[in-house]
Design an enzyme around this catalytic site. Structure first.
Site: not given
Length: 409
Positions: A28, A99, A292, A390, A145, A24, A173
């Site tokens: 970013r 998605r 998650d 991944k 999301s 994450s 989140s």
């Protein structure tokens, strides 16, 4: 690749593991570096997602294929939409084309972006012609999301007038949004988050900045699961972590005290230790801010024979797979009494675990990794085990170091 995993010689574990940077934070930071060349990044994630993100940012025309990387799809949509002169088609795997991306696309279009759908409206692939964006007021549903929200916030400082983003409804989140704003602060970008409105100021240049990516707390979750299922006295040291983490999944340290796992922060490490603790009859957790880790917690509860009720999981329906349905299917194979809704999971205590069950992973790295710790309780097969690349390519090798027996089947 299909793996058979089974118990180590002893369930008393003593080991140290170094985990690479947070996926994450890495994604970013990579986007910010693409906007401002004065930024340097260290301890970047070696995950597939970070690799495709970095490659995608280097493309100026043609097709950008991000495979299964949902974060890259959301972040690159805003990035390319705001890059004047760049024209690309953003696509991915078959699951990625299922998605939804419409909410983010419509928000960007309201700002003046030129984005069109190549096949099905509301879903990738999408064609993007980068434009100069001058409008700065936009709104998004708050219960979607957080990656849609972070996507807009990360590109905001490069826009002429920044962004004023209104979030409509109950925000989900929140830690991931705060992570984004904290990284913007580290590079000198001013922002505010008051009520349901987030404002990010424009910034043309950034001073030379070194962003040090903290190791991934989501990856740490599997070691919390292992220690919870291990013998009292087991200890795993993980690096590199900090107590004042930007990552929402750092709530693991608090949650896993219910499972007898004590976390001690030492310099840039965390030490996880299994201590004697009275077992709770039922664990009830709202994971709206850390969805998650739901798979890991569900498997931990099943392995311990503990009932649980996990809520705040509505975003799991649109992940790499429908994670709630996937958990229902795979835990049921093992003998679990489990029910799921669109936003919650309930598990009843189970005394028996069916051995040598083949767990399907649905192209979802977290399905493969969440079931790994269960090897301390039973032997099982993991189908398509290589999907862990991944986010955590070294996962199985690191598990071998703990004594878990892993063989190709």
């Amino acid at each position: 690749m299909k793996l058979h995993i089974s118990k180590p010689v002893s369930n008393l574990i003593k080991e140290s593991i170094k985990i690479t940077g947070s996926k994450s934070e890495s994604n970013r930071s990579l986007l910010l570096k693409a906007l401002y060349s004065s930024i340097n990044i260290s301890n970047i994630s070696n995950s597939d997602d970070a690799i495709v993100m970095e490659k995608g940012l280097q493309i100026t025309t043609g097709e950008v294929d991000i495979h299964h990387a949902g974060t890259a799809m959301r972040f690159l949509t805003s990035y390319f939409a705001t890059q004047e002169g760049k024209e690309i088609t953003l696509t991915g795997s078959q699951r990625m084309t299922e998605r939804p991306i419409k909410v983010l696309v419509e928000a960007l279009q309201s700002l003046g972006a030129d984005i069109s759908y190549v096949k099905n409206e509301g879903y990738p692939p999408i064609h993007i012609k980068g434009k100069k964006i001058t409008k700065n007021k936009v709104s998004l549903p708050a219960d979607i999301s957080s990656q849609y929200i972070s996507s807009l916030l990360l590109t905001a400082p490069s826009l002429e007038n920044g962004i004023e983003l209104e979030l409509v409804g109950k925000i989900t989140s929140v830690p991931y949004i705060k992570m984004t704003l904290a990284l913007l602060s580290q590079i000198g970008v001013e922002s505010s988050f008051v009520g349901n409105t987030i404002t990010v100021s424009s910034k043309k240049e950034v001073a030379t900045t070194n962003l040090v990516v903290e190791s991934d707390w989501s990856s740490a979750s599997y070691y919390y699961g292992l220690i919870a299922l291990s013998d009292v006295g087991s200890q795993i040291t993980l690096s590199a972590y900090k107590e004042n983490s930007l990552q929402g999944d750092s709530v693991l340290a608090k949650i896993y005290t219910d499972f007898g796992v004590q976390t001690t922060f030492k310099e840039n490490q965390i030490v996880l230790e299994k201590i004697q603790k009275e077992q709770l009859p039922k664990v009830i957790i709202d994971l709206a801010n850390a969805p998650d880790i739901a798979q890991t917690i569900a498997v931990t509860c099943f392995g311990l024979g503990v009932a649980c009720h996990l809520t705040g999981l509505h975003t799991l329906k649109i992940k790499e797979t429908d994670r709630l349905e996937a958990l229902h299917t795979e835990l049921s194979k093992l003998g679990a009494n489990i029910t799921v809704t669109n936003e919650a999971l309930s598990l009843e205590p189970s005394e028996n675990i069916i051995p040598d069950v083949a767990i399907d992973t649905y192209n979802d790295h977290r399905m493969a990794m969440a079931f790994g710790p269960l090897a301390l309780k039973t032997s099982l097969f993991i189908n398509d085990a290589g999907v862990v690349s991944k986010s955590y390519p070294d996962y199985w090798e690191d598990f071998k170091r703990l004594g878990i027996v892993i063989k190709e089947a």
